[in-house]
Structure formats: C-alpha cells, structure tokens
Enzyme design. Sequence first.
Site, PDB file in Angstrom:
ATOM      1  N   ALA A  66      51.778 -17.065 -28.731  1.00  0.00           N
ATOM      2  CA  ALA A  66      52.778 -18.139 -27.958  1.00  0.00           C
ATOM      3  C   ALA A  66      52.248 -19.429 -28.137  1.00  0.00           C
ATOM      4  O   ALA A  66      51.154 -19.620 -28.321  1.00  0.00           O
ATOM      5  CB  ALA A  66      52.958 -17.393 -26.746  1.00  0.00           C
ATOM      6  N   ASP A  67      53.409 -20.450 -28.019  1.00  0.00           N
ATOM      7  CA  ASP A  67      52.957 -21.707 -27.894  1.00  0.00           C
ATOM      8  C   ASP A  67      53.902 -22.360 -27.003  1.00  0.00           C
ATOM      9  O   ASP A  67      55.064 -21.906 -27.085  1.00  0.00           O
ATOM     10  CB  ASP A  67      52.960 -22.678 -29.268  1.00  0.00           C
ATOM     11  CG  ASP A  67      52.051 -23.879 -29.362  1.00  0.00           C
ATOM     12  OD1 ASP A  67      50.938 -23.887 -29.356  1.00  0.00           O
ATOM     13  OD2 ASP A  67      52.876 -24.822 -28.716  1.00  0.00           O
ATOM     14  N   THR A  68      53.591 -23.117 -25.887  1.00  0.00           N
ATOM     15  CA  THR A  68      54.410 -23.800 -25.182  1.00  0.00           C
ATOM     16  C   THR A  68      54.178 -25.363 -25.374  1.00  0.00           C
ATOM     17  O   THR A  68      53.248 -25.959 -25.212  1.00  0.00           O
ATOM     18  CB  THR A  68      53.834 -23.579 -23.782  1.00  0.00           C
ATOM     19  OG1 THR A  68      54.219 -22.131 -23.457  1.00  0.00           O
ATOM     20  CG2 THR A  68      54.852 -24.120 -22.592  1.00  0.00           C
TER      21      THR A  68
END
Length: 186
Positions: A66-68
């Site tokens: 994941a990346d935010t």
Amino acid sequence: MADLVLASASPRRIELLSRFEGHSLRVAPSEIAEETAGPARGAVEELSRLKALAADFRAGEVVIAADTLVEIDGLTLGKPRGADGARAMLNRLSGRWHGVHTGVTVHDGQKTLTARESTRVRFAALDARDIEAYIASGEPMDKAGAYGIQGRGALFVEAIDGDFYNVMGLPLFRLARMLREFGVSL
C-alpha cells in the site's frame, strides 16, 4: 489460513493487518523509490503495485502493498522533509478539506490486483501553537500530509467522509474484498 506478506515495515499497517486473525504475517519490505509524478490518485496505485512486485515472497504467499498520499488544491503531499515542510503542509490543510488516497495491491505471483481508496478529511483551523507543538512531538515527520489520524493528529480532524482506516494507510474493507479474490477468507 493464508500466509500474508506485507511489503512495508510500517508499524501502523502491521497493526491493521493483525485484525486478519488466523493468518500468518511476514514483513518483506520492498526497496523502491517513492518519488511521485502526476496526481496522487494515480501515483498511489503505481507505487503500491511497484512495492508488491518488488517484495520478496515465496510460493503460496499473498503479498499486500500500500501507499498513501494526501492531495489538496491539486498538490500532492507525501512525507514532509523536516519541520519546515511539516509546517507548510499543516498550514495548507488548516481549516480545509483534503483528499487522502491509498493505493493497495495484492499479488500472489500469478495474479495482481490494484485498487485505490479515497477519503475526504476536514481539518479544523489550526493556530501556530498547535502546529509547533505537533511538530515538536515528531509525529508528523513520517506521515503523508504531515499528520497521523491514529495519533495526536486526530485532534485536528473535524470531519471525515469515507474509510477511516484509509486515512491510517490501509483501507481494510477494500483489502478484505481484494483478498477474497485470492481465496483468502477472513
């Protein structure tokens, strides 16, 4: 029971994945450059996909990456570079709505699924004392948009429209639906 691999050593993502009881979890950080180009919405999907594909995994394991990023006024806010960067980000977010976008990729060596979750967050108006005290805590330094909703940054959040866990960096509802497509029951 599935063997899950998290392509990140993020303590908050590890904590969130612990909710998937009955599955083993191994962390296999993937080393990719987290430079972003273009709008946050597309960048988070691409970064999560790159992380998943770069993770070291074994047959039978399912990789989660994941990346935010935070977006306001068309500007992408990643992690601040020092106190001045954090101060600028927090001042920009003060009293306004912004978007939090997380790209999630699930990969098992044969199939790869990537999705994005977006949540709107409204900050209360912040005064300089609030911002300086928060920066002094050190909390904003490793967080997209210079705040963590799971910590002291929650005190700035006036309203939220969407998935709370997305703002923490891992949209659990969306991830659970994606994992079902890999035969992972919860």
